[in-house]
Design a protein around this motif. Structure first.
Motif, PDB file in Angstrom:
ATOM      1  N   TYR A   1      -4.046   2.532   3.741  1.00  0.00           N
ATOM      2  CA  TYR A   1      -3.739   2.519   5.198  1.00  0.00           C
ATOM      3  C   TYR A   1      -3.874   4.244   5.507  1.00  0.00           C
ATOM      4  N   SER A   2      -4.175   4.350   6.781  1.00  0.00           N
ATOM      5  CA  SER A   2      -4.674   5.756   7.339  1.00  0.00           C
ATOM      6  C   SER A   2      -3.771   6.829   7.126  1.00  0.00           C
ATOM      7  N   GLY A   3      -2.402   6.481   7.291  1.00  0.00           N
ATOM      8  CA  GLY A   3      -1.478   7.768   7.238  1.00  0.00           C
ATOM      9  C   GLY A   3      -1.501   8.068   5.598  1.00  0.00           C
ATOM     10  N   ASP A   4      -1.481   7.184   4.854  1.00  0.00           N
ATOM     11  CA  ASP A   4      -1.378   7.462   3.284  1.00  0.00           C
ATOM     12  C   ASP A   4      -2.566   8.162   3.008  1.00  0.00           C
ATOM     13  N   ALA A   5      -3.821   7.994   3.660  1.00  0.00           N
ATOM     14  CA  ALA A   5      -5.066   8.447   3.281  1.00  0.00           C
ATOM     15  C   ALA A   5      -5.231   9.911   3.609  1.00  0.00           C
ATOM     16  N   ILE A   6      -4.467  10.373   4.402  1.00  0.00           N
ATOM     17  CA  ILE A   6      -4.315  11.837   5.104  1.00  0.00           C
ATOM     18  C   ILE A   6      -3.320  12.653   4.027  1.00  0.00           C
ATOM     19  N   THR A   7      -2.400  11.857   3.511  1.00  0.00           N
ATOM     20  CA  THR A   7      -1.811  12.209   2.253  1.00  0.00           C
ATOM     21  C   THR A   7      -2.360  12.778   1.186  1.00  0.00           C
ATOM     22  N   MET A   8      -2.942  11.702   0.814  1.00  0.00           N
ATOM     23  CA  MET A   8      -4.014  11.753  -0.544  1.00  0.00           C
ATOM     24  C   MET A   8      -5.022  12.894  -0.228  1.00  0.00           C
ATOM     25  N   ILE A   9      -5.679  12.965   0.939  1.00  0.00           N
ATOM     26  CA  ILE A   9      -6.642  14.051   1.129  1.00  0.00           C
ATOM     27  C   ILE A   9      -5.877  15.272   0.932  1.00  0.00           C
ATOM     28  N   ASP A  10      -4.761  15.429   1.202  1.00  0.00           N
ATOM     29  CA  ASP A  10      -4.188  16.682   1.318  1.00  0.00           C
ATOM     30  C   ASP A  10      -3.944  16.948  -0.074  1.00  0.00           C
ATOM     31  N   ASP A  11      -3.616  16.187  -0.756  1.00  0.00           N
ATOM     32  CA  ASP A  11      -3.221  16.386  -2.281  1.00  0.00           C
ATOM     33  C   ASP A  11      -4.764  16.477  -3.234  1.00  0.00           C
ATOM     34  N   ASN A  12      -5.761  16.062  -2.615  1.00  0.00           N
ATOM     35  CA  ASN A  12      -7.094  15.999  -3.392  1.00  0.00           C
ATOM     36  C   ASN A  12      -8.118  16.108  -2.370  1.00  0.00           C
ATOM     37  N   PRO A  13      -8.945  17.295  -2.339  1.00  0.00           N
ATOM     38  CA  PRO A  13      -9.566  17.600  -1.029  1.00  0.00           C
ATOM     39  C   PRO A  13     -11.127  17.035  -1.640  1.00  0.00           C
ATOM     40  N   ASP A  14     -11.247  16.464  -2.846  1.00  0.00           N
ATOM     41  CA  ASP A  14     -12.465  15.652  -2.820  1.00  0.00           C
ATOM     42  C   ASP A  14     -12.274  14.366  -2.624  1.00  0.00           C
ATOM     43  N   LEU A  15     -11.158  13.785  -2.055  1.00  0.00           N
ATOM     44  CA  LEU A  15     -11.299  12.463  -1.248  1.00  0.00           C
ATOM     45  C   LEU A  15     -11.535  12.687  -0.056  1.00  0.00           C
ATOM     46  N   ALA A  16     -12.083  11.459   0.381  1.00  0.00           N
ATOM     47  CA  ALA A  16     -12.736  11.242   1.799  1.00  0.00           C
ATOM     48  C   ALA A  16     -12.439   9.958   2.418  1.00  0.00           C
ATOM     49  N   TRP A  17     -12.404   9.684   3.694  1.00  0.00           N
ATOM     50  CA  TRP A  17     -12.074   8.262   4.432  1.00  0.00           C
ATOM     51  C   TRP A  17     -13.181   8.057   5.151  1.00  0.00           C
ATOM     52  N   VAL A  18     -13.243   6.573   5.389  1.00  0.00           N
ATOM     53  CA  VAL A  18     -14.287   5.921   6.339  1.00  0.00           C
ATOM     54  C   VAL A  18     -13.704   4.885   6.930  1.00  0.00           C
ATOM     55  N   PHE A  19     -13.850   4.460   8.241  1.00  0.00           N
ATOM     56  CA  PHE A  19     -13.615   3.428   8.763  1.00  0.00           C
ATOM     57  C   PHE A  19     -14.825   2.408   8.668  1.00  0.00           C
ATOM     58  N   PRO A  20     -14.690   1.246   8.034  1.00  0.00           N
ATOM     59  CA  PRO A  20     -16.137   0.482   7.704  1.00  0.00           C
ATOM     60  C   PRO A  20     -16.706   0.025   9.235  1.00  0.00           C
ATOM     61  N   GLU A  21     -17.992  -0.151   9.029  1.00  0.00           N
ATOM     62  CA  GLU A  21     -18.789  -0.418  10.228  1.00  0.00           C
ATOM     63  C   GLU A  21     -18.133  -1.699  10.855  1.00  0.00           C
ATOM     64  N   GLU A  22     -17.843  -3.112  10.010  1.00  0.00           N
ATOM     65  CA  GLU A  22     -17.462  -4.092  10.336  1.00  0.00           C
ATOM     66  C   GLU A  22     -16.159  -4.220  11.455  1.00  0.00           C
ATOM     67  N   GLY A  23     -15.144  -3.003  11.082  1.00  0.00           N
ATOM     68  CA  GLY A  23     -14.000  -2.994  11.843  1.00  0.00           C
ATOM     69  C   GLY A  23     -12.728  -2.819  10.825  1.00  0.00           C
ATOM     70  N   SER A  24     -11.602  -2.718  11.397  1.00  0.00           N
ATOM     71  CA  SER A  24     -10.468  -2.505  10.502  1.00  0.00           C
ATOM     72  C   SER A  24      -9.248  -3.319  11.192  1.00  0.00           C
ATOM     73  N   VAL A  25      -8.299  -3.294  10.304  1.00  0.00           N
ATOM     74  CA  VAL A  25      -7.066  -4.091  10.927  1.00  0.00           C
ATOM     75  C   VAL A  25      -6.093  -2.823  11.309  1.00  0.00           C
ATOM     76  N   LEU A  26      -5.642  -2.990  12.656  1.00  0.00           N
ATOM     77  CA  LEU A  26      -4.585  -2.369  13.349  1.00  0.00           C
ATOM     78  C   LEU A  26      -3.210  -2.771  13.204  1.00  0.00           C
ATOM     79  N   SER A  27      -2.316  -2.026  12.794  1.00  0.00           N
ATOM     80  CA  SER A  27      -0.930  -2.727  12.242  1.00  0.00           C
ATOM     81  C   SER A  27      -0.074  -1.854  13.181  1.00  0.00           C
ATOM     82  N   VAL A  28       1.143  -2.368  13.659  1.00  0.00           N
ATOM     83  CA  VAL A  28       2.338  -1.915  14.107  1.00  0.00           C
ATOM     84  C   VAL A  28       3.459  -2.041  13.164  1.00  0.00           C
ATOM     85  N   ASP A  29       3.948  -0.969  12.439  1.00  0.00           N
ATOM     86  CA  ASP A  29       5.235  -1.067  11.960  1.00  0.00           C
ATOM     87  C   ASP A  29       6.394  -0.991  12.723  1.00  0.00           C
ATOM     88  N   CYS A  30       7.437  -1.892  12.757  1.00  0.00           N
ATOM     89  CA  CYS A  30       8.542  -1.858  13.543  1.00  0.00           C
ATOM     90  C   CYS A  30       9.855  -1.757  12.803  1.00  0.00           C
TER      91      CYS A  30
END
Length: 410
Positions: free
Chosen positions: A255-284
């Protein structure tokens, strides 16, 4: 970026059309958090009230890494004790509540699970008189399909799925979900350990909808997951943090937010939104129908929608806020993050989960379990070979004993 534009527009409108809420006083809880003083935060003090809160792992500011401990702040302000526990998937949370093994007062399910729980009478209608901060939720995220009259939920955060990878272990940046089927990453791939998210990835790859309409469609897509399984190092949820940060895998999904956390802890990590699309979720945030502390639970939900609390939360967990006034005061790096606030091109390809029919949901559960135990030419075959060898050895030992006994007769 649509989310950015919506938040900016609502912020400008709020500024131009200032209401008395902006002039309201505040109560200072600690050096980081102040809350509005037009709410009776202390009405449960001295009553020994405890609420049970059930949330995703790594999904609240808890005092670590110089963050604000928002649960401790709530307890200090209200006198209500919080028994805070975590789950790692919607399905495990649902199973726990359905079994009656535990009684919770606040839970944080995702949109499609909200719809399922409402249809099964598992959630309690909210009294919004006790949650005035609901008005801070942007209009775009109210009255959604999963809760059309906003009777049961208050949005907590938004997130998208994508690929996180280690730039030191991946020669070429992935662009497609299909890259997770690339044999060059054998035993270096981390996949979701829950049926809906894993299914969605295979559905994107094979051109299916992320919301299957028939058992036959489920079967077709799960075949994709079976084909991928020999390449997968592990099916994970929160374990992905240690594995990706520690360089134990080349590529994973999360999930996107956790990716930000992981990248902060390891700058060798990177993120991509795949070209086919992604799932958007709302947690309530929601209250189970079995809750015995409805009003105290609503106070907790209202507290989580305070601007300072929302800011502390979002800056720690990295997810997208559904509140414009929280976005306004965020750290600039997070406010302008293309992971938390992707481009309109990325948003145009987002899909959302919907509740599945019982037939389709049951088929997905069964096929997911079968897939997890499936091992073409792998450990299942090895097990059978070992079992055959053990039987052969036992027969050989019996034969030797009988032969020895026969020889001793002479």
């Amino acid at each position: 970026m649509k989310r950015f534009a919506v938040l900016l527009l609502t912020a400008v409108m709020a500024f131009c059309c200032a209401t008395p809420a902006f002039a309201a006083g505040t109560i200072k809880v600690n050096e980081d958090i102040s809350v509005s003083d037009d709410y009776d935060w202390t009405r449960f003090k001295g009553q020994n009230v405890t609420i049970n809160v059930y949330n995703w792992g790594e999904y609240i500011a808890n005092g670590s890494d110089d963050s604000v401990d928002v649960v401790a702040a709530f307890e200090e302000l209200t006198g209500i004790k919080v028994n805070y526990t975590t789950f790692d998937s919607n399905e495990s949370m649902y199973a726990k509540l359905k079994s009656g093994a535990a009684n919770y007062d606040v839970v944080i399910p995702s949109d499609y699970m909200v719809a399922k729980m409402i249809s099964e009478g598992m959630l309690m209608p909210l009294n919004y008189d006790n949650i005035p901060n609901f008005q801070k939720i942007d209009e775009e995220y109210r009255n959604a399909d999963y809760d059309p009259e906003n009777a049961y939920t208050v949005p907590y955060t938004l997130c998208t799925t994508g690929i996180i990878y280690n730039t030191k272990l991946v020669d070429k940046a992935p662009t497609s979900w299909a890259d997770l089927w690339d044999e060059q990453y054998a035993d270096n791939i981390l996949m979701f350990n829950n049926s809906r998210d894993a299914y969605a990835i295979a559905a994107f790859k094979s051109g299916h909808d992320v919301n299957p309409q028939s058992a036959e469609e489920v079967d077709e897509v799960v075949e994709e997951l079976k084909a991928q399984k020999p390449l997968v190092q592990a099916y994970v949820m929160d374990e992905i943090f240690d594995k990706m940060i520690g360089g134990e895998a080349a590529i994973g999904v999360y999930y996107s937010g956790d990716a930000i956390t992981m990248i902060d802890d390891n700058p060798d990590l990177a993120w991509v939104f795949p070209e086919e699309g992604s799932v958007l979720s709302v947690d309530c945030m929601a209250i189970p129908a079995t809750s015995e502390h409805e009003e105290a639970a609503e106070m907790f939900i209202n507290f989580m929608c305070e601007t300072d609390v929302g800011k502390a939360n979002i800056e720690y967990i990295g997810y997208t806020t559904p509140m414009h006034d929280v976005w306004e005061v965020l750290d600039e790096d997070l406010k302008n993050s293309e992971i938390a606030y992707p481009s309109e091109e990325v948003e145009a390809k987002e899909q959302v989960f919907t509740a599945l029919s019982d037939e389709v949901n049951n088929e997905l559960d069964v096929k997911w379990s079968e897939m997890k135990s499936y091992d073409e030419g792998g450990s299942g075959v090895v097990f059978l070979l070992l079992l055959s060898a053990m039987v052969a050895l036992a027969c050989f030992n019996i034969w030797r004993k009988l032969r020895k006994k026969t020889r001793n007769q002479y």
